[in-house]
Scaffold this motif. Sequence first.
Motif, PDB file in Angstrom:
ATOM      1  N   GLY A  68      40.215  15.558  70.963  1.00 12.34           N
ATOM      2  CA  GLY A  68      40.729  14.532  71.741  1.00 12.34           C
ATOM      3  C   GLY A  68      41.172  13.422  71.626  1.00 12.34           C
ATOM      4  O   GLY A  68      42.371  12.668  72.041  1.00 12.34           O
TER       5      GLY A  68
ATOM      6  N   HIS B 249      31.541  20.684  70.176  1.00 12.41           N
ATOM      7  CA  HIS B 249      31.588  19.713  71.001  1.00 12.41           C
ATOM      8  C   HIS B 249      32.231  18.433  70.348  1.00 12.41           C
ATOM      9  O   HIS B 249      33.039  17.589  70.631  1.00 12.41           O
ATOM     10  CB  HIS B 249      30.470  19.293  71.888  1.00 12.41           C
ATOM     11  CG  HIS B 249      30.355  18.139  72.765  1.00 12.41           C
ATOM     12  ND1 HIS B 249      31.028  18.220  73.937  1.00 12.41           N
ATOM     13  CD2 HIS B 249      29.824  16.844  72.642  1.00 12.41           C
ATOM     14  CE1 HIS B 249      30.719  17.021  74.584  1.00 12.41           C
ATOM     15  NE2 HIS B 249      30.222  16.206  73.907  1.00 12.41           N
ATOM     16  N   THR B 250      31.469  18.095  69.169  1.00 14.75           N
ATOM     17  CA  THR B 250      31.871  16.902  68.421  1.00 14.75           C
ATOM     18  C   THR B 250      33.300  17.064  67.847  1.00 14.75           C
ATOM     19  O   THR B 250      34.132  16.154  68.033  1.00 14.75           O
ATOM     20  CB  THR B 250      30.751  16.797  67.165  1.00 14.75           C
ATOM     21  OG1 THR B 250      29.488  16.777  67.521  1.00 14.75           O
ATOM     22  CG2 THR B 250      31.275  15.705  66.238  1.00 14.75           C
TER      23      THR B 250
ATOM     24  N   SER C 274      35.690  18.795  68.953  1.00 16.26           N
ATOM     25  CA  SER C 274      36.688  18.858  70.273  1.00 16.26           C
ATOM     26  C   SER C 274      36.964  17.410  70.493  1.00 16.26           C
ATOM     27  O   SER C 274      38.018  17.105  71.074  1.00 16.26           O
ATOM     28  CB  SER C 274      36.076  19.806  71.423  1.00 16.26           C
ATOM     29  OG  SER C 274      35.958  20.892  71.245  1.00 16.26           O
ATOM     30  N   GLN C 275      35.822  16.639  70.442  1.00 11.48           N
ATOM     31  CA  GLN C 275      36.141  15.174  70.968  1.00 11.48           C
ATOM     32  C   GLN C 275      37.018  14.299  69.812  1.00 11.48           C
ATOM     33  O   GLN C 275      37.654  13.829  70.068  1.00 11.48           O
ATOM     34  CB  GLN C 275      34.651  14.451  71.147  1.00 11.48           C
ATOM     35  CG  GLN C 275      34.908  13.141  71.411  1.00 11.48           C
ATOM     36  CD  GLN C 275      33.567  12.466  71.785  1.00 11.48           C
ATOM     37  OE1 GLN C 275      32.988  12.762  72.822  1.00 11.48           O
ATOM     38  NE2 GLN C 275      33.042  11.413  71.005  1.00 11.48           N
ATOM     39  N   HIS C 276      36.791  14.822  68.594  1.00  8.15           N
ATOM     40  CA  HIS C 276      37.639  14.439  67.544  1.00  8.15           C
ATOM     41  C   HIS C 276      39.316  14.395  67.952  1.00  8.15           C
ATOM     42  O   HIS C 276      40.063  13.801  67.895  1.00  8.15           O
ATOM     43  CB  HIS C 276      37.466  15.054  66.063  1.00  8.15           C
ATOM     44  CG  HIS C 276      36.359  14.574  65.363  1.00  8.15           C
ATOM     45  ND1 HIS C 276      35.705  15.116  64.058  1.00  8.15           N
ATOM     46  CD2 HIS C 276      35.429  13.458  65.802  1.00  8.15           C
ATOM     47  CE1 HIS C 276      34.655  14.500  63.945  1.00  8.15           C
ATOM     48  NE2 HIS C 276      34.425  13.575  64.830  1.00  8.15           N
TER      49      HIS C 276
ATOM     50  N   ARG D 233      41.683  19.298  75.046  1.00  7.33           N
ATOM     51  CA  ARG D 233      40.364  19.384  74.527  1.00  7.33           C
ATOM     52  C   ARG D 233      39.627  20.650  74.266  1.00  7.33           C
ATOM     53  O   ARG D 233      39.547  21.110  75.482  1.00  7.33           O
ATOM     54  CB  ARG D 233      39.564  18.179  74.776  1.00  7.33           C
ATOM     55  CG  ARG D 233      39.845  16.700  74.282  1.00  7.33           C
ATOM     56  CD  ARG D 233      38.767  15.792  74.538  1.00  7.33           C
ATOM     57  NE  ARG D 233      37.565  16.112  74.351  1.00  7.33           N
ATOM     58  CZ  ARG D 233      36.390  15.359  74.541  1.00  7.33           C
ATOM     59  NH1 ARG D 233      36.573  14.444  75.277  1.00  7.33           N
ATOM     60  NH2 ARG D 233      35.225  16.008  74.327  1.00  7.33           N
TER      61      ARG D 233
ATOM     62  N   THR E 190      28.004  11.315  81.283  1.00  2.71           N
ATOM     63  CA  THR E 190      28.865  12.140  81.956  1.00  2.71           C
ATOM     64  C   THR E 190      28.531  12.105  83.374  1.00  2.71           C
ATOM     65  O   THR E 190      29.325  12.127  84.244  1.00  2.71           O
ATOM     66  CB  THR E 190      28.676  13.796  81.418  1.00  2.71           C
ATOM     67  OG1 THR E 190      29.127  13.543  80.200  1.00  2.71           O
ATOM     68  CG2 THR E 190      29.628  14.442  82.339  1.00  2.71           C
TER      69      THR E 190
ATOM     70  N   ASP F 161      31.929  18.544  80.331  1.00  2.00           N
ATOM     71  CA  ASP F 161      33.097  17.980  79.375  1.00  2.00           C
ATOM     72  C   ASP F 161      33.944  19.075  79.140  1.00  2.00           C
ATOM     73  O   ASP F 161      35.333  18.713  79.055  1.00  2.00           O
ATOM     74  CB  ASP F 161      32.456  17.495  77.964  1.00  2.00           C
ATOM     75  CG  ASP F 161      32.121  15.855  78.254  1.00  2.00           C
ATOM     76  OD1 ASP F 161      32.043  15.631  79.241  1.00  2.00           O
ATOM     77  OD2 ASP F 161      31.836  15.293  77.166  1.00  2.00           O
TER      78      ASP F 161
ATOM     79  N   GLU G  74      31.619   7.190  69.790  1.00  2.30           N
ATOM     80  CA  GLU G  74      32.968   7.390  70.672  1.00  2.30           C
ATOM     81  C   GLU G  74      32.715   7.537  72.086  1.00  2.30           C
ATOM     82  O   GLU G  74      33.481   7.206  72.991  1.00  2.30           O
ATOM     83  CB  GLU G  74      33.571   8.799  69.942  1.00  2.30           C
ATOM     84  CG  GLU G  74      34.143   8.315  68.651  1.00  2.30           C
ATOM     85  CD  GLU G  74      34.532   9.880  67.879  1.00  2.30           C
ATOM     86  OE1 GLU G  74      35.252   9.921  66.811  1.00  2.30           O
ATOM     87  OE2 GLU G  74      34.208  11.148  68.730  1.00  2.30           O
ATOM     88  N   TYR G  75      31.831   8.197  72.261  1.00  2.00           N
ATOM     89  CA  TYR G  75      31.339   8.531  73.845  1.00  2.00           C
ATOM     90  C   TYR G  75      30.945   7.251  74.482  1.00  2.00           C
ATOM     91  O   TYR G  75      31.486   6.975  75.885  1.00  2.00           O
ATOM     92  CB  TYR G  75      30.368   9.622  74.067  1.00  2.00           C
ATOM     93  CG  TYR G  75      30.680  10.415  75.273  1.00  2.00           C
ATOM     94  CD1 TYR G  75      31.350  11.957  75.156  1.00  2.00           C
ATOM     95  CD2 TYR G  75      30.221  10.057  76.366  1.00  2.00           C
ATOM     96  CE1 TYR G  75      31.723  12.205  76.425  1.00  2.00           C
ATOM     97  CE2 TYR G  75      30.182  10.860  77.614  1.00  2.00           C
ATOM     98  CZ  TYR G  75      30.919  12.157  77.612  1.00  2.00           C
ATOM     99  OH  TYR G  75      31.232  12.754  78.717  1.00  2.00           O
TER     100      TYR G  75
ATOM    101  N   HIS H 206      30.259  10.529  66.894  1.00  2.00           N
ATOM    102  CA  HIS H 206      30.213  11.135  68.150  1.00  2.00           C
ATOM    103  C   HIS H 206      29.775  10.355  69.115  1.00  2.00           C
ATOM    104  O   HIS H 206      30.237  10.043  70.164  1.00  2.00           O
ATOM    105  CB  HIS H 206      29.678  12.319  68.259  1.00  2.00           C
ATOM    106  CG  HIS H 206      29.815  13.247  69.314  1.00  2.00           C
ATOM    107  ND1 HIS H 206      30.955  13.619  69.812  1.00  2.00           N
ATOM    108  CD2 HIS H 206      28.683  13.519  70.244  1.00  2.00           C
ATOM    109  CE1 HIS H 206      30.590  14.515  71.055  1.00  2.00           C
ATOM    110  NE2 HIS H 206      29.397  14.023  71.560  1.00  2.00           N
TER     111      HIS H 206
END
Length: 398
Positions: free
Chosen positions: A154, A147-148, A150-152, A398, A86, A366, A282-283, A279
């Motif tokens: 997104g 956080h994990t 939320s990324q799903h 997200r 980030t 994030d 993905e990042y 996760h």
Amino acid sequence: MTPLSPGVATATEQDTPAAPGTLRFRRLWLFSPRADLAILGIPLALTLVAAVASTFLAPDAEDNAHRLLGWTAQNLLGNATHVILTFLLFGVHRDVLTAAPKQPRTILAGALAMLGVGTALFFTFYADRSIHTFAVAVIFNVFGMHHTLSQHRGLWSLHGLRGGQEGLASPSPLERKLQQLYVPLLLSVLLVRIFFVAESAAPGAPAYLDVGQGAVLPWQTLPLLIAVWLGYFLLLFRSVLRSGTASGPKVLYLLGMATATGLALVAPSWGYVMLPGMHGLEYYVLSARMLEPREGDAPRLSQKLIWPAMIASMLPLFALGVVHGFLLEGPMRGSLGIGGGAQAHPLLRALTCLSFACVLAHYFADAFIFRFRIPSIRQVMLRRLGFSSGPRPPLSAR
């Protein structure tokens, strides 16, 4: 990583509706076939190894195998090491940091506050190690799981956007509702499972993560949680597939989400390999995509240096992971003759707590840079992700 490519379907394929009663999938990869499949396939393969270890190894060997697999998901697949990316992104493309008014000040304030949390954790380690351990377990499981998930959500939204740009119907109202419900519902179900439900049906079995609360709910609660999970995903797939034409990679990704969260419910020691592995990967791919120069940029980082820069930035956290996983806590500790008291060394403990602060600052940052409901942030982030600047269907924040 190349910019998001045009859809593979021809104009004829886009215009021809599916025959009644048939289901057709479009190959609308979000990143690329290799990247999309790796995000799901590598963590799943690692999880299958964990399942084999649980089945065939003796308890001590099984425990060491799970430690090694968990370490791999955290440090090689990137669940722990990706957090620095980030801040690499901020340094390479400042438009991400400045996409909204006062955002740089807010993120700086949040990072300083998280540094304060890391400092508090440093002192609690020496004041009361039990409190320190429990605080770390609660903080990182609650905020890390949020956080994990939320990324799903997104990436799910980006798959919907990808389909909309290639002529697929917009998500149904039911899918949109389920998308909004995904994080609060699955977060609640998973946290209840790991903190409050007994790990097994054995008498006196503690919760999977026992931070002093014991087993608040009996193991027989688990089928109710599984029923909630199953009902949610049955509704979701019914909604996604009922139109007759769907993005195959999107359906595959939703299957991956369902598998990872289902494993975390049924067998947390397996789910906690697949979820972190997904996760981190993905990042990695998201960061590589966002670090790419776009038209009109004055790039600070050339295309060929993106992955080397990402790897170099993550090396300090990876090195700390090696020290903890293999020298202080992992299966090799005994053979190396290094006692657990080495964890109390002030420098090592300070570096560990600094890494905790970095993780929390990453969560905080994030939460702001992916607020797609804000037009200026949406415009900047979709450009960084390589999506066109034309009209787009709504993308859930997200």
